[in-house]
Design an enzyme around this catalytic site. Structure first.
Site, mmCIF file in Angstrom:
data_model
loop_
_atom_site.group_PDB
_atom_site.id
_atom_site.type_symbol
_atom_site.label_atom_id
_atom_site.label_comp_id
_atom_site.label_asym_id
_atom_site.label_seq_id
_atom_site.Cartn_x
_atom_site.Cartn_y
_atom_site.Cartn_z
ATOM 1 N N ASN A 190 -3.674 -1.310 -11.371
ATOM 2 C CA ASN A 190 -2.228 -1.534 -11.315
ATOM 3 C C ASN A 190 -1.471 -0.204 -11.334
ATOM 4 O O ASN A 190 -1.881 0.736 -11.997
ATOM 5 C CB ASN A 190 -1.865 -2.353 -12.558
ATOM 6 C CG ASN A 190 -0.743 -3.303 -12.313
ATOM 7 O OD1 ASN A 190 -0.734 -4.019 -11.324
ATOM 8 N ND2 ASN A 190 0.216 -3.294 -13.204
ATOM 9 N N GLY A 210 -10.396 -1.235 -15.579
ATOM 10 C CA GLY A 210 -10.011 -1.148 -14.163
ATOM 11 C C GLY A 210 -8.779 -1.971 -13.869
ATOM 12 O O GLY A 210 -8.502 -2.314 -12.725
ATOM 13 N N LYS A 211 -8.000 -2.317 -14.926
ATOM 14 C CA LYS A 211 -6.777 -3.098 -14.698
ATOM 15 C C LYS A 211 -5.609 -2.192 -14.339
ATOM 16 O O LYS A 211 -4.703 -2.588 -13.621
ATOM 17 C CB LYS A 211 -6.414 -3.895 -15.964
ATOM 18 C CG LYS A 211 -7.384 -5.034 -16.292
ATOM 19 C CD LYS A 211 -7.023 -5.682 -17.627
ATOM 20 C CE LYS A 211 -7.877 -6.911 -17.911
ATOM 21 N NZ LYS A 211 -7.613 -7.484 -19.246
ATOM 22 N N VAL A 212 -5.620 -1.004 -14.941
ATOM 23 C CA VAL A 212 -4.543 -0.046 -14.717
ATOM 24 C C VAL A 212 -5.160 1.250 -14.218
ATOM 25 O O VAL A 212 -6.168 1.713 -14.748
ATOM 26 C CB VAL A 212 -3.753 0.213 -16.030
ATOM 27 C CG1 VAL A 212 -2.798 1.384 -15.877
ATOM 28 C CG2 VAL A 212 -3.001 -1.036 -16.459
#
Ligand SMILES: NC(=O)c1ccc[n+]([C@@H]2O[C@H](COP(=O)([O-])OP(=O)(O)OC[C@H]3O[C@@H](n4cnc5c(N)ncnc54)[C@H](O)[C@@H]3O)[C@@H](O)[C@H]2O)c1
Length: 389
Positions: free
Chosen positions: A281, A309-311
């Site tokens: 993100n 690995g979300k941001v």
């Protein structure tokens, strides 16, 4: 506890319901509020809120970035009258899709149906309220008949709509919003669900069984032999497809709860499950009372989200958490946005693009599978976290 038929009015219910009606507040871009946020909110959580306003208005809304913006909503925000802020953002094209708790959408329907919620006090005798058929959400009060009549409307809609088979919550809310506008023209000015249908903003619910809407869908199956089924797989893939299609992706997270993760899991769904490394993100704003120290997802920081690995690690300066009551911080944030340079964007109308974008996701996932067959060890499929498109 004495039994009462739910909603049966007791003695003198009017005295508890004499507070002002709660209405949906619409932000107008107040120059004074912008002045306060720019000059008065300098440190601590005021400073973080100011930072959030700047990230949103100068980066996320900058047309050059063409950010796909998801809004997640948890906490009792529509009962407190904050639906007007969400309506304003949708009308202006400032949010592209929404993930909400079912409770917020259910309570939004009271406004659409012209029922009244009242300002009250949190310091009341709840046994007396119960006996008088009055429901309390902290200091918001309304008669239990509002619940019963809203439920009756939902069941009536379910029968009339003839919805059958597995559908996404976005489809369910879209059809519900269309029905509200037809039944009560103009209610899009005071209903999030109705406005979303007109603005083309898809609304998702991360836990569809967890609200009175879900309770009435369950009734429809049990009592009417309906085959209507909310299909969370469709929701997961649609949200993932929006994120894949986004040039940049950013979120505004109100509260925490399951809507927060439902948005953020879009990036891991891409890299971990479909083998498509998108890079994480790009922008992350959270207004919440949740604390990091308890270890829960609701209070997890953007830095922690990097490890999943979300941001994207390269964009941590474009992430911020303001530890505030969102009933205070969100209207201020929206005033700031409405008065900003990029206060209107062309609407993406994603509700009409869902099928095409999911087809694109399937195509890219198949390509990824052909070029990089899934190894057993998931660490080998971790995205290059330094990569930022
Ligand atoms: N009838 C229904 O369908 C139904 C179902 C569930 C809840 N409810 C009612 O709706 C209300 C909202 O429930 P919900 O499930 O949307 O969310 P919630 O109240 O369970 O809150 C979820 C998250 O938001 C955070 N949060 C809550 N209030 C906040 C605030 N003022 N500022 C910042 N963060 C905040 C919490 O810490 C948590 O992370 C509940 O208080 C309940 O009374 C109704």
């Amino acid at each position: 506890m004495p039994h009462r038929a739910p909603g049966a009015p007791g003695r003198n219910p009017k005295s508890y319901l004499s507070g002002k009606p709660i209405t949906y507040y619409r932000p107008r871009g107040s120059a004074d509020v912008r002045h306060l946020i720019d000059n008065g909110f300098q440190a601590f959580n005021a400073g973080r809120l100011s930072e959030a306003c700047h990230i949103f208005t100068e980066k996320m809304l900058d047309p050059a970035n063409d950010t796909t913006i998801g809004l997640t909503v948890a906490g009792a925000l529509t009962p407190a009258g904050l639906g007007g802020c969400v309506i304003e953002l949708m009308e202006r094209g400032l949010v592209d899709f929404i993930i909400s708790t079912g409770a917020n959408l259910y309570h939004d329907l009271h406004y659409a149906l012209n029922f009244t919620l009242h300002r009250g006090s949190p310091f009341l005798d709840d046994v007396e309220l119960y006996e008088q058929g009055i429901i309390r959400i902290y200091d918001v009060l309304f008669p239990a008949t509002v619940l019963l009549e809203t439920d009756a409307y939902i069941r009536d809609f379910l029968v009339r709509s003839k919805l059958e088979g597995p559908i996404a919550t976005s489809e369910f809310h879209y059809r519900l919003g269309q029905d509200l506008v037809q039944k009560n023209p103009g209610c899009e000015q005071y209903s999030v669900v109705a406005q979303a249908a007109l603005s083309g903003v898809p609304i998702y619910t991360s836990s569809p069984g967890d609200s009175s809407i879900g309770m009435n869908i369950a009734y429809h199956e049990l009592m009417n032999d309906s085959r209507l089924m909310i299909d969370p797989n469709k929701d997961v893939n649609e949200v993932c497809a929006f994120i894949l299609a986004g040039r940049k992706n950013g979120c505004v997270i109100l509260g925490g709860g399951s809507p927060k993760n439902f948005y953020l899991q879009g990036q891991p769904t891409l890299w971990e499950v479909y083998g498509i490394p998108k890079g994480g993100n790009d922008y992350f704003i959270q207004l919440t009372t949740d604390q990091v120290v308890w270890g829960g997802l609701s209070g997890a920081t953007p830095a922690e989200a990097v490890s999943w690995g979300k941001v994207n690690p390269g964009v941590l300066p474009d992430t911020v958490v303001s530890y505030c009551d969102s009933t205070i911080a969100f209207p201020l944030f929206c005033e700031y946005a409405v008065g900003s340079k990029y206060a209107r964007r062309p609407r993406k109308e994603l509700v009409h693009k869902r099928d095409a974008l999911v087809a694109k996701l399937r195509e890219e996932a198949r390509n990824a599978m052909r070029t990089h067959p899934k190894p057993d060890d998931k660490t080998e499929t971790m995205p290059d976290l330094e990569r930022h498109r």
